[in-house]
Design a protein around this motif. Structure first.
Motif, PDB file in Angstrom:
ATOM      1  N   SER A  30      25.713  24.785 -38.136  1.00 55.06           N
ATOM      2  CA  SER A  30      24.619  25.632 -38.574  1.00 55.06           C
ATOM      3  C   SER A  30      24.531  26.858 -37.677  1.00 55.06           C
ATOM      4  CB  SER A  30      23.310  24.855 -38.568  1.00 55.06           C
ATOM      5  OG  SER A  30      23.041  24.391 -37.274  1.00 55.06           O
ATOM      6  N   ALA A  31      24.254  27.982 -38.307  1.00 56.88           N
ATOM      7  CA  ALA A  31      24.121  29.224 -37.564  1.00 56.88           C
ATOM      8  C   ALA A  31      22.729  29.302 -36.971  1.00 56.88           C
ATOM      9  CB  ALA A  31      24.373  30.405 -38.490  1.00 56.88           C
ATOM     10  N   TYR A  32      22.629  29.973 -35.847  1.00 63.07           N
ATOM     11  CA  TYR A  32      21.331  30.177 -35.220  1.00 63.07           C
ATOM     12  C   TYR A  32      21.208  31.640 -34.824  1.00 63.07           C
ATOM     13  CZ  TYR A  32      24.205  29.613 -31.014  1.00 63.07           C
ATOM     14  OH  TYR A  32      25.193  29.730 -30.073  1.00 63.07           O
ATOM     15  N   SER A  33      19.995  32.140 -34.804  1.00 63.89           N
ATOM     16  CA  SER A  33      19.739  33.531 -34.447  1.00 63.89           C
ATOM     17  C   SER A  33      19.764  33.695 -32.937  1.00 63.89           C
ATOM     18  CB  SER A  33      18.372  33.967 -34.970  1.00 63.89           C
ATOM     19  OG  SER A  33      18.376  33.985 -36.367  1.00 63.89           O
ATOM     20  N   ILE A  34      20.280  34.841 -32.521  1.00 63.42           N
ATOM     21  CA  ILE A  34      20.259  35.173 -31.095  1.00 63.42           C
ATOM     22  C   ILE A  34      19.658  36.564 -30.937  1.00 63.42           C
ATOM     23  CG2 ILE A  34      22.131  33.648 -30.411  1.00 63.42           C
ATOM     24  CD1 ILE A  34      24.053  35.902 -30.539  1.00 63.42           C
ATOM     25  N   ASP A  35      19.381  36.950 -29.705  1.00 61.73           N
ATOM     26  CA  ASP A  35      18.707  38.206 -29.403  1.00 61.73           C
ATOM     27  C   ASP A  35      19.522  39.415 -29.881  1.00 61.73           C
ATOM     28  OD1 ASP A  35      16.439  39.497 -28.045  1.00 61.73           O
ATOM     29  OD2 ASP A  35      18.023  40.319 -26.766  1.00 61.73           O
ATOM     30  N   ASN A  36      18.822  40.432 -30.408  1.00 66.75           N
ATOM     31  CA  ASN A  36      19.489  41.639 -30.905  1.00 66.75           C
ATOM     32  C   ASN A  36      20.268  42.374 -29.819  1.00 66.75           C
ATOM     33  OD1 ASN A  36      18.490  41.098 -33.409  1.00 66.75           O
ATOM     34  ND2 ASN A  36      17.034  42.793 -33.447  1.00 66.75           N
ATOM     35  N   SER A  37      19.871  42.231 -28.563  1.00 68.39           N
ATOM     36  CA  SER A  37      20.594  42.920 -27.484  1.00 68.39           C
ATOM     37  C   SER A  37      22.052  42.454 -27.416  1.00 68.39           C
ATOM     38  CB  SER A  37      19.899  42.709 -26.140  1.00 68.39           C
ATOM     39  OG  SER A  37      19.894  41.343 -25.782  1.00 68.39           O
ATOM     40  N   TYR A  38      22.301  41.200 -27.765  1.00 67.19           N
ATOM     41  CA  TYR A  38      23.669  40.692 -27.816  1.00 67.19           C
ATOM     42  C   TYR A  38      24.462  41.429 -28.894  1.00 67.19           C
ATOM     43  CZ  TYR A  38      27.571  37.398 -27.947  1.00 67.19           C
ATOM     44  OH  TYR A  38      28.813  36.832 -27.901  1.00 67.19           O
ATOM     45  N   GLY A  39      23.810  41.701 -30.021  1.00 69.12           N
ATOM     46  CA  GLY A  39      24.450  42.449 -31.104  1.00 69.12           C
ATOM     47  C   GLY A  39      24.828  43.855 -30.674  1.00 69.12           C
ATOM     48  N   TYR A  40      23.911  44.531 -29.970  1.00 69.46           N
ATOM     49  CA  TYR A  40      24.221  45.870 -29.468  1.00 69.46           C
ATOM     50  C   TYR A  40      25.419  45.829 -28.531  1.00 69.46           C
ATOM     51  CZ  TYR A  40      19.873  47.846 -31.344  1.00 69.46           C
ATOM     52  OH  TYR A  40      18.881  48.283 -32.167  1.00 69.46           O
ATOM     53  N   ASP A  41      25.450  44.842 -27.629  1.00 67.87           N
ATOM     54  CA  ASP A  41      26.570  44.715 -26.695  1.00 67.87           C
ATOM     55  C   ASP A  41      27.898  44.563 -27.441  1.00 67.87           C
ATOM     56  OD1 ASP A  41      24.886  44.920 -24.514  1.00 67.87           O
ATOM     57  OD2 ASP A  41      24.794  42.755 -24.177  1.00 67.87           O
ATOM     58  N   LEU A  42      27.876  43.859 -28.564  1.00 66.82           N
ATOM     59  CA  LEU A  42      29.097  43.649 -29.335  1.00 66.82           C
ATOM     60  C   LEU A  42      29.574  44.903 -30.054  1.00 66.82           C
ATOM     61  CD1 LEU A  42      28.577  40.210 -31.114  1.00 66.82           C
ATOM     62  CD2 LEU A  42      30.279  40.747 -29.381  1.00 66.82           C
ATOM     63  N   ILE A  43      28.656  45.627 -30.676  1.00 64.43           N
ATOM     64  CA  ILE A  43      29.071  46.660 -31.629  1.00 64.43           C
ATOM     65  C   ILE A  43      29.209  48.057 -31.053  1.00 64.43           C
ATOM     66  CG2 ILE A  43      28.118  45.343 -33.543  1.00 64.43           C
ATOM     67  CD1 ILE A  43      25.807  47.354 -33.684  1.00 64.43           C
ATOM     68  N   ILE A  44      28.466  48.394 -29.991  1.00 65.69           N
ATOM     69  CA  ILE A  44      28.498  49.761 -29.473  1.00 65.69           C
ATOM     70  C   ILE A  44      29.874  50.081 -28.904  1.00 65.69           C
ATOM     71  CG2 ILE A  44      27.603  51.292 -27.672  1.00 65.69           C
ATOM     72  CD1 ILE A  44      24.856  50.061 -28.146  1.00 65.69           C
ATOM     73  N   GLY A  45      30.402  51.230 -29.339  1.00 63.68           N
ATOM     74  CA  GLY A  45      31.712  51.684 -28.869  1.00 63.68           C
ATOM     75  C   GLY A  45      32.453  52.424 -29.962  1.00 63.68           C
ATOM     76  N   THR A  46      33.718  52.663 -29.724  1.00 62.14           N
ATOM     77  CA  THR A  46      34.574  53.329 -30.704  1.00 62.14           C
ATOM     78  C   THR A  46      35.554  52.308 -31.250  1.00 62.14           C
ATOM     79  OG1 THR A  46      34.367  55.406 -29.496  1.00 62.14           O
ATOM     80  CG2 THR A  46      36.165  55.257 -31.085  1.00 62.14           C
ATOM     81  N   TRP A  47      35.671  52.284 -32.565  1.00 58.10           N
ATOM     82  CA  TRP A  47      36.488  51.300 -33.266  1.00 58.10           C
ATOM     83  C   TRP A  47      37.539  52.009 -34.105  1.00 58.10           C
ATOM     84  CZ3 TRP A  47      35.494  46.098 -32.553  1.00 58.10           C
ATOM     85  CH2 TRP A  47      34.319  45.795 -31.874  1.00 58.10           C
ATOM     86  N   ARG A  48      38.713  51.396 -34.229  1.00 61.56           N
ATOM     87  CA  ARG A  48      39.804  51.972 -35.016  1.00 61.56           C
ATOM     88  C   ARG A  48      40.183  51.012 -36.138  1.00 61.56           C
ATOM     89  NH1 ARG A  48      44.142  55.150 -32.075  1.00 61.56           N
ATOM     90  NH2 ARG A  48      42.194  56.162 -31.895  1.00 61.56           N
ATOM     91  N   ASP A  49      40.365  51.570 -37.360  1.00 66.26           N
ATOM     92  CA  ASP A  49      40.814  50.738 -38.476  1.00 66.26           C
ATOM     93  C   ASP A  49      42.336  50.722 -38.540  1.00 66.26           C
ATOM     94  OD1 ASP A  49      41.717  53.044 -39.866  1.00 66.26           O
ATOM     95  OD2 ASP A  49      39.902  53.180 -41.067  1.00 66.26           O
ATOM     96  N   ARG A  50      42.885  49.985 -39.460  1.00 64.62           N
ATOM     97  CA  ARG A  50      44.344  49.832 -39.567  1.00 64.62           C
ATOM     98  C   ARG A  50      45.061  51.126 -39.931  1.00 64.62           C
ATOM     99  NH1 ARG A  50      45.091  43.978 -42.567  1.00 64.62           N
ATOM    100  NH2 ARG A  50      43.861  42.840 -41.040  1.00 64.62           N
ATOM    101  N   ASP A  51      44.333  52.036 -40.578  1.00 65.42           N
ATOM    102  CA  ASP A  51      44.932  53.306 -40.980  1.00 65.42           C
ATOM    103  C   ASP A  51      44.828  54.368 -39.895  1.00 65.42           C
ATOM    104  OD1 ASP A  51      45.476  52.190 -43.507  1.00 65.42           O
ATOM    105  OD2 ASP A  51      43.467  52.726 -44.219  1.00 65.42           O
ATOM    106  N   GLY A  52      44.215  54.039 -38.766  1.00 63.76           N
ATOM    107  CA  GLY A  52      44.085  54.976 -37.660  1.00 63.76           C
ATOM    108  C   GLY A  52      42.764  55.721 -37.631  1.00 63.76           C
ATOM    109  N   GLY A  53      41.913  55.505 -38.629  1.00 59.32           N
ATOM    110  CA  GLY A  53      40.604  56.139 -38.631  1.00 59.32           C
ATOM    111  C   GLY A  53      39.698  55.517 -37.586  1.00 59.32           C
ATOM    112  N   THR A  54      38.736  56.299 -37.101  1.00 61.57           N
ATOM    113  CA  THR A  54      37.833  55.779 -36.073  1.00 61.57           C
ATOM    114  C   THR A  54      36.402  55.708 -36.588  1.00 61.57           C
ATOM    115  OG1 THR A  54      37.502  57.971 -35.113  1.00 61.57           O
ATOM    116  CG2 THR A  54      39.237  56.590 -34.141  1.00 61.57           C
ATOM    117  N   LEU A  55      35.662  54.806 -36.013  1.00 62.14           N
ATOM    118  CA  LEU A  55      34.247  54.614 -36.316  1.00 62.14           C
ATOM    119  C   LEU A  55      33.524  54.533 -34.989  1.00 62.14           C
ATOM    120  CD1 LEU A  55      31.945  53.907 -38.339  1.00 62.14           C
ATOM    121  CD2 LEU A  55      32.575  51.508 -37.990  1.00 62.14           C
ATOM    122  N   SER A  56      32.552  55.417 -34.809  1.00 66.27           N
ATOM    123  CA  SER A  56      31.770  55.427 -33.583  1.00 66.27           C
ATOM    124  C   SER A  56      30.425  54.764 -33.851  1.00 66.27           C
ATOM    125  CB  SER A  56      31.559  56.866 -33.115  1.00 66.27           C
ATOM    126  OG  SER A  56      30.760  56.891 -31.955  1.00 66.27           O
TER     127      SER A  56
END
Length: 120
Positions: A30-56
């Motif tokens: 079963s899934a459980y909710s965790i603090d949103n600050s953990y989510g920010y730690d995971l997602i903030i940054g620069t990401w690259r897709d397979r085609d070389g495009g970036t997502l900030s």
């Protein structure tokens, strides 16, 4: 000889069918909710897709859209960060599998759009 093969095959099939009939499915974690600050730690940054495009992703925008974290959930296999974009007009889920924080799958719930990203 043909009869022996037939009986053997029938016995194997019967054993397989009986085995699946009495076997119960594995329990689902079963899934459980965790603090949103953990989510920010995971997602903030620069990401690259397979085609070389970036997502900030910053603490307030993903690409050119503003967002708020609606919920962060975790189970044994994945962590999901649910985002409301542009005041809730769209919903995006970012999923991280098996504790890998450098790879995420983005899925727009309304449109079905999805893309994989690696953290740069």
């Amino acid at each position: 000889m043909l009869l022996k093969r037939f009986l053997f095959a029938a016995g194997v099939c019967s054993a397989l069918l009986c085995g699946t009939a009495v076997t119960s499915p594995l329990p689902v974690a079963s899934a459980y909710s965790i603090d949103n600050s953990y989510g920010y730690d995971l997602i903030i940054g620069t990401w690259r897709d397979r085609d070389g495009g970036t997502l900030s992703i910053t603490d307030s925008s993903i690409g050119m859209a503003s967002y708020t974290i609606h919920e962060v959930t975790k189970d044994d296999a994945r962590t999901s960060v649910c985002l409301y974009l542009n005041g809730g007009k769209s919903v995006v889920t970012l999923t991280f599998v098996n504790g890998n924080h450098t790879y995420m799958m983005l899925n727009n719930v309304q449109t079905g759009y999805s893309k994989d990203y690696s953290k740069i």
